[in-house]
Design a protein around this motif. Structure first.
Motif, short mmCIF file in Angstrom:
data_model
loop_
_atom_site.label_atom_id
_atom_site.label_comp_id
_atom_site.label_asym_id
_atom_site.label_seq_id
_atom_site.Cartn_x
_atom_site.Cartn_y
_atom_site.Cartn_z
N THR A 123 24.32 28.45 79.86
CA THR A 123 25.57 28.60 79.09
C THR A 123 26.54 29.57 79.76
N SER A 124 26.66 29.46 81.09
CA SER A 124 27.47 30.42 81.84
C SER A 124 28.74 29.76 82.37
N THR A 125 29.85 30.01 81.68
CA THR A 125 31.14 29.50 82.18
C THR A 125 31.58 30.20 83.48
N PRO A 126 31.26 31.50 83.72
CA PRO A 126 31.60 32.07 85.03
C PRO A 126 30.90 31.35 86.18
N ALA A 127 29.64 30.94 85.98
CA ALA A 127 28.94 30.19 87.03
C ALA A 127 29.61 28.84 87.26
N LEU A 128 30.04 28.19 86.17
CA LEU A 128 30.78 26.93 86.31
C LEU A 128 32.06 27.13 87.08
N ALA A 129 32.77 28.23 86.80
CA ALA A 129 34.02 28.52 87.51
C ALA A 129 33.77 28.75 88.99
N ALA A 130 32.73 29.52 89.31
CA ALA A 130 32.43 29.81 90.71
C ALA A 130 32.03 28.55 91.46
N ALA A 131 31.24 27.69 90.81
CA ALA A 131 30.82 26.44 91.45
C ALA A 131 32.00 25.50 91.65
N SER A 132 32.87 25.37 90.66
CA SER A 132 34.02 24.47 90.76
C SER A 132 34.96 24.89 91.88
N GLU A 133 35.09 26.22 92.06
CA GLU A 133 36.01 26.71 93.09
C GLU A 133 35.49 26.41 94.50
N ARG A 134 34.17 26.20 94.63
CA ARG A 134 33.56 25.95 95.93
C ARG A 134 33.47 24.47 96.28
N LEU A 135 33.75 23.61 95.31
CA LEU A 135 33.53 22.19 95.51
C LEU A 135 34.84 21.41 95.52
N PRO A 136 34.85 20.20 96.12
CA PRO A 136 36.05 19.35 96.07
C PRO A 136 36.41 18.99 94.63
N LEU A 137 37.61 18.48 94.45
CA LEU A 137 38.13 18.21 93.11
C LEU A 137 37.36 17.12 92.38
N ASP A 138 36.80 16.16 93.10
CA ASP A 138 36.19 15.00 92.45
C ASP A 138 34.69 15.15 92.25
N THR A 139 34.17 16.38 92.24
CA THR A 139 32.74 16.57 92.07
C THR A 139 32.34 16.43 90.61
#
Length: 528
Positions: A123-139
Motif C-alpha cells: 500500500t505504498s504510493t511513494p513506491a508507485l511514484a518512484a517506479a512510474s518515474e523510472r518506466l516508460p509511459l505505457d508500462t
C-alpha cells in the motif's frame, strides 16, 4: 471543446470521483486517496485521457512534502527508538522486495507489473511514484498496483486480528502492559494542595515521581491567582500548584504531594502567560529539557509538546526535535526571550513561504537529475528521489540558506494530497487501456502473487518480533503496520486496545518504510 480542455475536465472528474470512492468505509476500512487510481483505471479503459504533465507535477509535490514531514523524526528514530524496530522494518520490506522479484521471475512478469504488485501489496504510493518515474509511459505499473492494493489493505487488517494468537501474553507483558487494561492518556490539569512535609524545600526535578509520571508543574497559586513558577521555585506545604499530565498518571503525583483541591475555581491567563513555540533553532534542537535549564534562564516551563500530531507531557530527559510545537508557560518578558532563543511563535508560521517551497522543489528536481557513476553504471535519483532527499534534509535541518524547511501541517497535507491525486489520476488513466488485456493474459496468478507478497513480510515480522527483537505484542503490531505502511491496520489495532504503544511504534517505523520502498521499487525494476 478542445482536446486539452477535455483532458483537464477528465482530470478533475477522475480525482473527484476517486476521492468520493475513497471516503466509502466498510468495517473501518477505506481506500482514501488511493481510490483515485481505481477510477482512473476505469476512465483509461473507457478511452479517457488526462494531461501528461499532471503526473510529473504530482510526483514532485507529493514526495517533497513527504520528505518535509518525515525529516524531523527520521534521524531521531535511529537515535532514540533503538535497533529492534529498525531491524523489523528493514527485514520485512527487503523480504517483500525479494518475494516480488521471485514472483516476477516465476511468472515472467514485466518490470512495471512486478513493481506495481510490490507497491500495491505494501500500500505504498511513494513506491508507485518512484517506479512510474523510472518506466516508460505505457508500462503496466498502475495495473499491478490496482490489483495488489486491496489485498494489501485487507490482508494486514485480517492479520492484526489473529496476531494475539501468534504472540504470547508474556511477550506483551515485557512492555509493562498486556493491552487489557485501558488507560486514559488524555492530558489534563489538576490543582493540588501540597500537604506532604517530606517534599518541602524540594524542586520538582528532585522528586522521581515527576519524571516517572511525565508530569509538570505549570503554575503556582499566589494571592488567589495562578502564576508561572519562578526560577527559584521550591515546593512548600500549604502551596496550591497546577499539575499537568496524563489523566492516568496524575493521581500518582497527587498522592506524593498531598491532595487534589476540590471545587476550587481558577482562571488561566493564557494570552500573557502562554506561548506556542515551534522549534527551529539550533540552540535547542538535539538538547534535552534538563540540559537547557529553561526555568533558570527564562523562567519558562514546557508543559506540553506536540510532535507528529501527537501531544504529550515531556520528561526532563525529552530531547527536542526540529518542528516540535512547545507549549511554554512563563512571564511575558521571559516568554518573548525564549521565543527568540528556540524558534518562532506558532501563529507566525501559519503561512507557507511560497518562495521557499518553489526553491525547494526546483532544487529537488536538479538533485534528481544528477548522475552518480558507480563503475559502469550511471544512477540518478530521478523526480521521485531528488525532491524526497531535499525534503528530508530541509525537514531535518530546518533550512538550507534562504530555503525554509518548515511548512504548516495543513498546507503540507493539502499539497501532498493534491500531488498524490494528480499522480494517481495520470498513472491510472495511462494504464487503464491495458487493464483487461493484462488480466486476461495472466488470469488468477496476479492476485495470487499479490497475496504472497503480502503474507511473507507479515510472517517475517512476527518471527522477528517474537524470537529476535523480543517486542511486546502492542509494539510489534504498531511496528508491523508501520513497515507495511498500513494506516487501516493501525486503526484495527487502536480499535482493540486503549494504548499509545502501537501508534508510537507505527510513527517511528513509518518514515523509514516509505523511504526504503521508494528506493527498492526502482531497484526491483533494474533487476528484472
Amino acid at each position: 471543446m478542445s482536446e486539452s480542455t477535455e483532458e483537464i475536465v477528465t482530470l478533475f472528474g477522475v480525482i473527484c470521483l476517486g476521492l468520493m470512492l475513497g471516503r466509502i468505509t466498510w468495517r473501518g476500512i477505506s481506500l482514501g486517496t488511493s481510490g483515485v487510481v481505481f477510477v482512473a483505471l476505469a476512465a483509461g479503459h473507457l478511452g479517457y485521457a488526462v494531461p501528461q504533465t499532471a503526473g510529473t507535477v504530482g510526483i514532485v509535490l507529493f514526495v517533497y512534502c513527504l520528505g518535509i514531514g518525515a525529516g524531523p523524526s527520521f534521524l531521531g528514530m535511529f537515535l532514540q527508538r533503538g535497533r529492534s524496530l529498525i531491524i523489523l522494518a528493514v527485514c520485512m520490506i527487503i523480504s517483500a522486495g525479494l518475494i516480488a522479484w521471485g514472483v516476477a521471475e516465476m511468472l515472467g512478469l514485466s518490470p512495471g507489473l512486478a513493481a506495481g504488485l510490490f507497491a500495491g501489496a505494501l500500500t505504498s504510493t511513494p513506491a508507485l511514484a518512484a517506479a512510474s518515474e523510472r518506466l516508460p509511459l505505457d508500462t503496466e505499473v498502475a495495473v499491478g498496483f490496482g490489483i495488489a492494493y486491496p489485498f494489501g489493505v485487507v490482508g494486514v487488517v485480517l492479520f492484526i486480528n489473529i496476531l494475539p494468537r501468534l504472540l504470547s501474553d508474556r511477550s506483551s507483558s515485557t512492555h509493562g502492559t498486556n493491552g487489557n487494561t485501558p488507560l486514559d492518556r488524555s492530558i489534563t490539569r489538576v490543582l493540588v494542595d501540597v500537604t506532604n512535609p517530606n517534599v518541602a524545600g524540594k524542586r520538582s526535578r528532585d522528586l522521581a515521581i515527576f519524571a516517572k509520571a511525565n508530569c509538570q508543574i505549570s503554575r503556582v497559586m499566589v494571592n488567589d491567582k495562578l502564576q508561572p513558577p519562578p526560577a527559584s521555585f521550591q515546593l512548600e506545604t500549604g502551596q496550591r500548584i497546577l499539575v499537568v499530565g496524563a489523566k492516568c498518571h496524575i493521581p500518582e503525583v497527587v498522592e506524593v504531594l498531598g491532595q487534589e483541591c476540590q471545587d476550587v475555581e481558577y482562571v488561566l491567563d493564557v494570552e500573557r502567560q502562554h506561548r506556542r513555540v515551534v522549534v527551529t533553532s539550533k540552540n535547542v534542537i538535539g538538547q534535552s529539557l534538563k540540559q537547557l535549564h529553561l526555568l533558570s534562564k527564562f523562567g519558562v516551563t514546557i508543559s506540553r509538546i506536540t510532535r507528529q500530531d501527537v501531544e504529550f507531557v515531556p520528561s526532563p530527559s525529552e530531547i527536542l526535535q526540529s518542528g516540535d510545537a512547545l507549549t511554554a508557560v512563563g512571564e511575558l518578558s521571559g516568554l518573548e526571550q525564549f521565543v527568540e532563543f528556540a524558534g518562532h511563535r506558532e501563529r507566525t508560521l501559519e503561512e507557507t513561504d511560497l518562495i521557499s517551497l518553489l526553491l525547494g522543489l526546483t532544487l529537488g528536481i536538479f538533485v534528481g537529475h544528477v548522475n552518480f557513476e558507480l563503475g559502469t553504471l550511471s544512477v540518478s535519483l530521478g523526480l521521485a528521489g531528488g525532491p524526497l532527499l531535499v525534503g528530508l534534509v530541509l525537514g531535518h535541518m530546518g533550512h538550507i540558506g534562504p530555503i525554509a524547511g518548515w511548512m504548516p501541517r495543513a498546507a503540507r497535507f493539502l499539497l501532498s494530497e493534491i500531488g498524490l491525486s494528480l499522480f494517481l489520476a495520470q498513472a491510472g488513466a495511462q494504464a487503464g487501456g491495458q487493464l483487461f488485456s493484462v488480466i486476461q493474459r495472466y488470469g488468477v496468478v496476479l492476485p495470487l502473487g499479490a497475496v504472497i507478497i503480502v503474507i511473507v513480510p507479515l510472517a517475517v515480522g512476527v518471527l522477528l518480533a517474537k524470537y529476535v527483537c523480543r517486542l511486546g505484542r502492542l509494539e510489534a503490531a504498531g511496528g508491523i503496520c508501520g513497515a507495511m505502511t498500513s494506516t487501516p491496520g493501525l486503526g484495527a489495532v487502536t480499535s482493540m486496545v486503549d494504548s499509545s504503544i502501537p501508534s508510537t511504534s507505527y510513527a517511528a517505523v513509518y518514515p523509514l518504510a516509505l523511504i526504503l520502498m521508494t528506493i527498492l521499487a526502482p531497484l526491483l525494476i533494474s533487476q528484472l
